[in-house]
Scaffold this motif. Sequence first.
Motif, PDB file in Angstrom:
ATOM      1  N   ASP A  46       1.465   5.202  -2.389  1.00 17.37           N
ATOM      2  CA  ASP A  46       0.591   4.266  -1.788  1.00 17.37           C
ATOM      3  C   ASP A  46      -0.729   5.159  -1.177  1.00 17.37           C
ATOM      4  OD1 ASP A  46       2.137   5.178   0.141  1.00 17.37           O
ATOM      5  OD2 ASP A  46       2.711   3.610   1.149  1.00 17.37           O
ATOM      6  N   LYS A  47      -0.695   6.358  -1.353  1.00 12.35           N
ATOM      7  CA  LYS A  47      -1.788   7.130  -0.863  1.00 12.35           C
ATOM      8  C   LYS A  47      -3.051   6.570  -1.265  1.00 12.35           C
ATOM      9  CE  LYS A  47      -3.327  11.938  -0.500  1.00 12.35           C
ATOM     10  NZ  LYS A  47      -2.937  13.129  -0.871  1.00 12.35           N
ATOM     11  N   LEU A  48      -4.150   6.381  -0.429  1.00  6.91           N
ATOM     12  CA  LEU A  48      -5.229   5.897  -0.880  1.00  6.91           C
ATOM     13  C   LEU A  48      -6.626   6.776  -1.536  1.00  6.91           C
ATOM     14  CD1 LEU A  48      -5.711   3.347   1.972  1.00  6.91           C
ATOM     15  CD2 LEU A  48      -4.795   2.974  -0.383  1.00  6.91           C
ATOM     16  N   LEU A  49      -7.117   6.390  -2.469  1.00 10.45           N
ATOM     17  CA  LEU A  49      -8.255   7.099  -3.157  1.00 10.45           C
ATOM     18  C   LEU A  49      -9.469   6.152  -2.775  1.00 10.45           C
ATOM     19  CD1 LEU A  49      -9.634   9.321  -5.033  1.00 10.45           C
ATOM     20  CD2 LEU A  49      -9.186   7.372  -7.040  1.00 10.45           C
ATOM     21  N   THR A  50     -10.452   6.861  -1.989  1.00  8.67           N
ATOM     22  CA  THR A  50     -11.623   6.395  -1.729  1.00  8.67           C
ATOM     23  C   THR A  50     -12.842   6.667  -2.654  1.00  8.67           C
ATOM     24  OG1 THR A  50     -11.017   6.368   0.494  1.00  8.67           O
ATOM     25  CG2 THR A  50     -13.309   6.039   0.092  1.00  8.67           C
TER      26      THR A  50
END
Length: 156
Positions: free
Chosen positions: A99-103
């Motif tokens: 669930d880590k986010l990529l921006t």
Amino acid sequence: MINLFSYNWQVRDEWFEWCKHVPDQELMKDRVGGMGSILHNLLHMINCERIWISQMEGSPLSKKDFSESTTLEEVIVFSNETKKYTEQFLTSLEHERTDKLLTITSRKGTVYKLPYKKVLLHIITHEVHHAGQLSVWSREIDRKPVSSDLIFREWQ
């Protein structure tokens, strides 16, 4: 998640074997839809995997440009390199949360924050989509397409 990537890689490798029995002019012939040719479609599938994984890893983008001189062998080599690259990323990701986010920022300037899990699922379904286009084109040249039936494939 790795099982679905393995599935895609199996199907992709079978498409490469299929391509070895098709004249180069058919692999490069302009077609309607997809990326315009069988070989370019295969390269596009690999490039997209490589680009998204590079972005999640925070590495410089690495892709292969398509040209009239691109060969099947070059695409296979790039595919094998990309598989290793993706496997390493997925193995390291198992110890982290997906669930880590990529921006990312779109060309129009819109900022998106995408969970890694969603990006990984996008990579998987993107390849399935383009493999379906290969199946249509194979029938257009009177060749049996590669089976993409997940049920009868072995999991790795």
